[in-house]
Scaffold this motif. Structure first.
Motif, PDB file in Angstrom:
ATOM      1  N   LYS A   1       7.436   4.890  -0.140  1.00  0.00           N
ATOM      2  CA  LYS A   1       8.797   4.358   0.003  1.00  0.00           C
ATOM      3  C   LYS A   1       8.985   3.602   1.317  1.00  0.00           C
ATOM      4  O   LYS A   1       9.744   2.643   1.396  1.00  0.00           O
TER       5      LYS A   1
ATOM      6  N   ASP B   1       5.601  -1.297   4.023  1.00  0.00           N
ATOM      7  CA  ASP B   1       5.973  -2.714   4.050  1.00  0.00           C
ATOM      8  C   ASP B   1       5.298  -3.456   2.903  1.00  0.00           C
ATOM      9  O   ASP B   1       5.846  -4.413   2.353  1.00  0.00           O
TER      10      ASP B   1
ATOM     11  N   CYS C   1      11.063   1.407  -5.174  1.00  0.00           N
ATOM     12  CA  CYS C   1      10.121   0.529  -4.454  1.00  0.00           C
ATOM     13  C   CYS C   1       9.882  -0.805  -5.164  1.00  0.00           C
ATOM     14  O   CYS C   1       8.956  -1.534  -4.805  1.00  0.00           O
TER      15      CYS C   1
ATOM     16  N   THR D   1       9.630  -3.876  -2.910  1.00  0.00           N
ATOM     17  CA  THR D   1       8.611  -3.922  -1.857  1.00  0.00           C
ATOM     18  C   THR D   1       7.518  -4.919  -2.255  1.00  0.00           C
ATOM     19  O   THR D   1       7.155  -5.016  -3.433  1.00  0.00           O
TER      20      THR D   1
ATOM     21  N   GLN E   1       4.208  -6.356  -3.254  1.00  0.00           N
ATOM     22  CA  GLN E   1       3.113  -5.656  -3.928  1.00  0.00           C
ATOM     23  C   GLN E   1       1.966  -6.604  -4.244  1.00  0.00           C
ATOM     24  O   GLN E   1       2.176  -7.757  -4.633  1.00  0.00           O
TER      25      GLN E   1
END
Length: 344
Positions: free
Chosen positions: A277, A280, A309, A312, A314
């Motif tokens: 969680k 970065d 998430c 975020t 990925q």
């Protein structure tokens, strides 16, 4: 944590209900995964049984006809002591099945919790697993005490049984509260520790269980985190520091995800999953050699969404390319997925 003692391998039957009209290939794959879980837990699978295209029966889950078929099968094989279902069962369904078949019944969540209890090594992991186990056990206490009463007769077991159930429920609820308090303290400690990491780029490795996260982690960080070709080899998050082109990075290896991961388990592992969680960047490691790797991608993406998430950054890392013989798959991945890498 509730300790699991392993002796001789239990002989098991796997049972699946195809209530969503899935293809035989997919159902077979689901049972193969369930067999891997059973083997990881220490069982030996003798039979696999599928009940096709019917809704779940409230009393027995798979219906009277299929229950009778299984009863006759185990009646002729005393070695079979265990039935493992690929879904979660209600306490009533488990009670009814055990009364008819006369064998131990374990559902998918119970099996995964058993594996986690065996794999947990650190205090944090043990605390998280025990909390999930107790939350799973609480609504199932009546079943256990009903069986005790029937097995040993009526005198001395009828009235006191109910009293004992209530006593056990209070003990478990108290223990659950204590474990939750412990995990809140652990979460606060993690939060305090993470404040000192603001100057680092934080990257988390996630993926379906046995996708190769820990092996990749060891390669990138020159570490020796336990990596094994078994489900849930890693339960605890491990974080290492590395520097790439003057960029200070904290890389974390995390617990693997799986289809139908128990909700209580995800909630209990909240502190461990905070590494995901708070990241970065998320590196999603995928076993590219697996025939249903795209289904695994969906499971991981849904789990990340449940963790909040989905926004975020990925990157998908398609692992084990050396085991892929169809080059069209490689072209397909390159044309379908953005921000992806293919490695062996």
């Amino acid at each position: 944590m509730i300790e699991i003692t392993k002796n001789e391998k239990e002989k098991a039957i796997l049972v699946s209900l195809n209530k969503d009209h899935l293809s035989n290939e997919i159902i077979t794959e689901h049972l193969t995964e369930l067999e891997e879980l059973a083997l990881t837990a220490g069982a030996e699978v003798l039979h696999k049984i599928i009940q096709n295209n019917r809704p779940a029966d409230k009393a027995t889950y798979i219906g009277k006809g299929k229950v009778e078929e299984i009863r006759l099968l185990v009646e002729n094989n005393e070695k079979i002591t265990l039935l493992i279902f690929d879904d979660d069962l209600t306490p009533i369904q488990v009670r009814n099945l055990e009364e008819i078949i006369k064998r131990k019944i374990v559902d998918r969540s119970g099996l995964i919790l058993d594996i986690f209890a065996t794999r947990a090594k650190t205090k944090e992991a043990k605390t998280q697993v025990e909390l999930a186990q107790l939350q799973y056990m609480l609504p199932r206490l009546t079943r256990a005490w009903t069986h005790l009463s029937k097995q040993y007769g009526g005198i001395g077991t009828k009235g006191p049984g109910e009293t004992q159930i209530e006593t056990d429920r209070r003990i478990i609820r108290t223990r659950i509260s204590l474990l939750k308090e412990k995990l809140i303290k652990i979460e606060k400690q993690r939060s305090t520790q993470s404040q000192g990491r603001n100057n680092f780029l934080r990257i988390a490795l996630v993926g379906y269980t046995n996708a190769g996260k820990s092996t990749l982690f060891n390669l990138l960080t020159d570490s020796n985190v336990f990596a094994e070709n078994k489900l849930f080899a890693t339960l605890d998050s491990t974080t290492r520091h590395l520097t790439i082109k003057n960029e200070k990075i904290l890389l974390s290896d995390t617990v693997g995800f799986i289809r139908k991961l128990p909700t209580n388990l995800i909630a209990s592992f909240k502190s461990t999953l905070s590494e995901v969680k708070d990241a970065d960047i998320i590196f999603h490691v995928i076993d590219f050699s697996h025939p249903y790797y795209e289904d695994h991608i969906k499971v991981v993406e849904n789990t990340l969404k449940n963790l909040g998430c989905e926004k975020t950054i990925q990157y998908k890392i398609f692992n084990k390319i050396d085991a892929v013989t169809d080059h069209n798959k490689i072209d397909y991945v390159r044309n379908t997925y953005n921000n992806c890498f293919i490695i062996s």
